[in-house]
Design a protein around this motif. Sequence first.
Motif, PDB file in Angstrom:
ATOM      1  N   SER A 160       0.846  -1.185   0.000  1.00 54.76           N
ATOM      2  CA  SER A 160       0.000   0.000   0.000  1.00 54.76           C
ATOM      3  C   SER A 160       0.884   1.238   0.000  1.00 54.76           C
ATOM      4  O   SER A 160       2.009   1.221   0.501  1.00 54.76           O
ATOM      5  CB  SER A 160      -0.903   0.027   1.237  1.00 54.76           C
ATOM      6  N   PHE A 161       0.347   2.342  -0.543  1.00 57.50           N
ATOM      7  CA  PHE A 161       1.153   3.567  -0.571  1.00 57.50           C
ATOM      8  C   PHE A 161       1.351   4.100   0.845  1.00 57.50           C
ATOM      9  O   PHE A 161       0.507   3.951   1.710  1.00 57.50           O
ATOM     10  CB  PHE A 161       0.533   4.618  -1.500  1.00 57.50           C
ATOM     11  N   GLY A 162       2.480   4.717   1.059  1.00 59.17           N
ATOM     12  CA  GLY A 162       2.833   5.235   2.372  1.00 59.17           C
ATOM     13  C   GLY A 162       3.704   4.288   3.177  1.00 59.17           C
ATOM     14  O   GLY A 162       4.462   4.724   4.052  1.00 59.17           O
ATOM     15  N   TYR A 163       3.613   3.004   2.884  1.00 61.18           N
ATOM     16  CA  TYR A 163       4.367   2.007   3.654  1.00 61.18           C
ATOM     17  C   TYR A 163       5.872   2.164   3.441  1.00 61.18           C
ATOM     18  O   TYR A 163       6.649   2.166   4.409  1.00 61.18           O
ATOM     19  CB  TYR A 163       3.905   0.600   3.260  1.00 61.18           C
ATOM     20  N   GLU A 164       6.297   2.314   2.199  1.00 57.58           N
ATOM     21  CA  GLU A 164       7.728   2.444   1.911  1.00 57.58           C
ATOM     22  C   GLU A 164       8.306   3.692   2.584  1.00 57.58           C
ATOM     23  O   GLU A 164       9.405   3.663   3.139  1.00 57.58           O
ATOM     24  CB  GLU A 164       7.945   2.494   0.393  1.00 57.58           C
ATOM     25  N   THR A 165       7.539   4.794   2.546  1.00 53.21           N
ATOM     26  CA  THR A 165       7.983   6.019   3.206  1.00 53.21           C
ATOM     27  C   THR A 165       8.087   5.814   4.718  1.00 53.21           C
ATOM     28  O   THR A 165       9.044   6.269   5.356  1.00 53.21           O
ATOM     29  CB  THR A 165       7.001   7.170   2.914  1.00 53.21           C
ATOM     30  N   ALA A 166       7.094   5.122   5.286  1.00 56.99           N
ATOM     31  CA  ALA A 166       7.083   4.889   6.732  1.00 56.99           C
ATOM     32  C   ALA A 166       8.305   4.086   7.173  1.00 56.99           C
ATOM     33  O   ALA A 166       8.933   4.392   8.199  1.00 56.99           O
ATOM     34  CB  ALA A 166       5.802   4.159   7.140  1.00 56.99           C
ATOM     35  N   VAL A 167       8.667   3.071   6.408  1.00 59.07           N
ATOM     36  CA  VAL A 167       9.832   2.258   6.754  1.00 59.07           C
ATOM     37  C   VAL A 167      11.111   3.095   6.662  1.00 59.07           C
ATOM     38  O   VAL A 167      11.977   3.039   7.548  1.00 59.07           O
ATOM     39  CB  VAL A 167       9.925   1.020   5.837  1.00 59.07           C
ATOM     40  N   ALA A 168      11.216   3.887   5.594  1.00 61.82           N
ATOM     41  CA  ALA A 168      12.407   4.728   5.423  1.00 61.82           C
ATOM     42  C   ALA A 168      12.531   5.746   6.551  1.00 61.82           C
ATOM     43  O   ALA A 168      13.628   5.965   7.089  1.00 61.82           O
ATOM     44  CB  ALA A 168      12.347   5.437   4.066  1.00 61.82           C
ATOM     45  N   GLU A 169      11.407   6.367   6.930  1.00 63.37           N
ATOM     46  CA  GLU A 169      11.436   7.351   8.006  1.00 63.37           C
ATOM     47  C   GLU A 169      11.686   6.683   9.361  1.00 63.37           C
ATOM     48  O   GLU A 169      12.332   7.265  10.242  1.00 63.37           O
ATOM     49  CB  GLU A 169      10.116   8.126   8.044  1.00 63.37           C
ATOM     50  N   SER A 170      11.192   5.469   9.540  1.00 67.34           N
ATOM     51  CA  SER A 170      11.407   4.750  10.801  1.00 67.34           C
ATOM     52  C   SER A 170      12.884   4.479  11.043  1.00 67.34           C
ATOM     53  O   SER A 170      13.335   4.393  12.194  1.00 67.34           O
ATOM     54  CB  SER A 170      10.646   3.416  10.780  1.00 67.34           C
ATOM     55  N   ARG A 171      13.621   4.361   9.962  1.00 66.27           N
ATOM     56  CA  ARG A 171      15.052   4.053  10.089  1.00 66.27           C
ATOM     57  C   ARG A 171      15.798   5.137  10.867  1.00 66.27           C
ATOM     58  O   ARG A 171      16.753   4.864  11.575  1.00 66.27           O
ATOM     59  CB  ARG A 171      15.659   3.882   8.696  1.00 66.27           C
ATOM     60  N   ARG A 172      15.314   6.387  10.739  1.00 62.49           N
ATOM     61  CA  ARG A 172      15.945   7.468  11.496  1.00 62.49           C
ATOM     62  C   ARG A 172      15.784   7.235  12.995  1.00 62.49           C
ATOM     63  O   ARG A 172      16.705   7.482  13.783  1.00 62.49           O
ATOM     64  CB  ARG A 172      15.311   8.807  11.120  1.00 62.49           C
ATOM     65  N   SER A 173      14.609   6.774  13.395  1.00 62.02           N
ATOM     66  CA  SER A 173      14.344   6.561  14.816  1.00 62.02           C
ATOM     67  C   SER A 173      15.145   5.390  15.372  1.00 62.02           C
ATOM     68  O   SER A 173      15.691   5.469  16.478  1.00 62.02           O
ATOM     69  CB  SER A 173      12.848   6.315  15.029  1.00 62.02           C
ATOM     70  N   THR A 174      15.231   4.304  14.603  1.00 62.42           N
ATOM     71  CA  THR A 174      15.992   3.156  15.087  1.00 62.42           C
ATOM     72  C   THR A 174      17.487   3.479  15.143  1.00 62.42           C
ATOM     73  O   THR A 174      18.188   3.030  16.054  1.00 62.42           O
ATOM     74  CB  THR A 174      15.747   1.924  14.197  1.00 62.42           C
ATOM     75  N   SER A 175      17.967   4.293  14.196  1.00 60.56           N
ATOM     76  CA  SER A 175      19.375   4.707  14.232  1.00 60.56           C
ATOM     77  C   SER A 175      19.643   5.589  15.439  1.00 60.56           C
ATOM     78  O   SER A 175      20.672   5.447  16.122  1.00 60.56           O
ATOM     79  CB  SER A 175      19.739   5.454  12.947  1.00 60.56           C
ATOM     80  N   THR A 176      18.713   6.513  15.710  1.00 62.37           N
ATOM     81  CA  THR A 176      18.852   7.374  16.883  1.00 62.37           C
ATOM     82  C   THR A 176      18.862   6.548  18.164  1.00 62.37           C
ATOM     83  O   THR A 176      19.679   6.785  19.077  1.00 62.37           O
ATOM     84  CB  THR A 176      17.703   8.391  16.936  1.00 62.37           C
TER      85      THR A 176
END
Length: 434
Positions: free
Chosen positions: A217-233
């Motif tokens: 579904s649309f939005g999922y790929e963006t959500a995963v990419a943006e989540s990576r910032r939080s897990t890296s932090t």
Amino acid sequence: MTESQTLLPPDEFIISRLGDCTHPSPMRGMAFTPDNDGVLYHTLKTEIQPYQEQGLDLPAFEMAGPRETIFFDPDILSCGIVTCGGLCPGLNDVIRAIVLSLYHHYGVRKVFGFRYGFEGLNPSYYHTPLDLTPTLVGGIHQKGGSVLGSSRGPQDPKIMVDTLVHLGIGLLFVIGGDGTLRGAEAIAREIERRDLRIGVISIPKTIDNDICNVDISFGYETAVAESRRSTSTAHVEAIGARNGIGLVKLMGRESGFIAAAATLANNEVNFCLIPEVPFSLDVFLKALEKRLRLRGHAVIVVGEGAGQSLFDDNLGADASGNRKLGDIGHLLKDRIKSYFQAQAMDISLKYIDPSYMIRSTAASASDSAFCLQLGQYAVHAGMSGRTNMLVGHWNNQFTHVPIPMAVQSRKKVDPQGKLWASVLASTGQPINML
């Protein structure tokens, strides 16, 4: 396919139509899609073999794409667009794609944008529809959110259809998740009951990627990419302190796809907790203690719907009918602190919840391109007289999916499947934490 699995009947894939297509498409220079083209549902040899042994047709979705003849006369057609449910990256991209395709591909000049979800189709809310023009939607794809606004909760299908009739709308595009799709189906059924010629085309919107019979579904790929910032932090914070713990709560009410994918995208997560895989707090906390004593830090990713059995109370339902969830992030934060305090073990815990920042961001380049195609294929389907359906994606092809087939269940991470096996291999967490 195992003996316990049921063979799918071909009529489950049939798309409803308003009538015969008698108008030549105004599109030129296109490779039109024939009506008999399909996208196979199964791909594995073991899944296909039972159909071949019984001489049955292989189940297939109708392939999306422009048709050589269309149902509606573009010169007199008015359309409507509505966005429902929570915000999601790509909403504005889909709205823009629909408007531009209607205008430039088919010459449709009147498009109403209904404001604040299904409320916009109920006159008692006094939400005046927007006049969606190419000029108005020109740059909205660069922004997060929805230019139309959104809301949760159903409205009376009879009232909504009355609004469509009053405004002379022949084609309604509904953008939303599971609850919204059920609402779109209710509108389509009311239209059918009245024997009206109004099409209802949906575009599935769920950041959780949990729509059945749609592979993404649309939005999922963006959500995963943006989540990576939080897990890296979280990882940076964890390794920067003695016995450091980074705890990140991500979206995923019923399905843990974002948490699982974010774990794989950042190979520094040590525990991934999702709704599909139950866990015991005692087992989890002991595993976390073992990890800290061995390596001195840990990163935990938890989907918002995980561990709901740890909450005693029935919290009711929200306006969309979804059960309200206990806050697993805060529960884990408090229990982790209490556990290590009892162990007389000092820890440094950092808790991160990026949910609203993620869902309100603009779509990534990949998602934006995906949204453009979804919007265009939705317009092609609607102009050809299809109804009570959504535009899906399956086996790298765009498809037509009957709404009843999409809402029959939620798509979930298979605890025995390859995705979860990859998560376990990446984190090194115990296979069973019960």
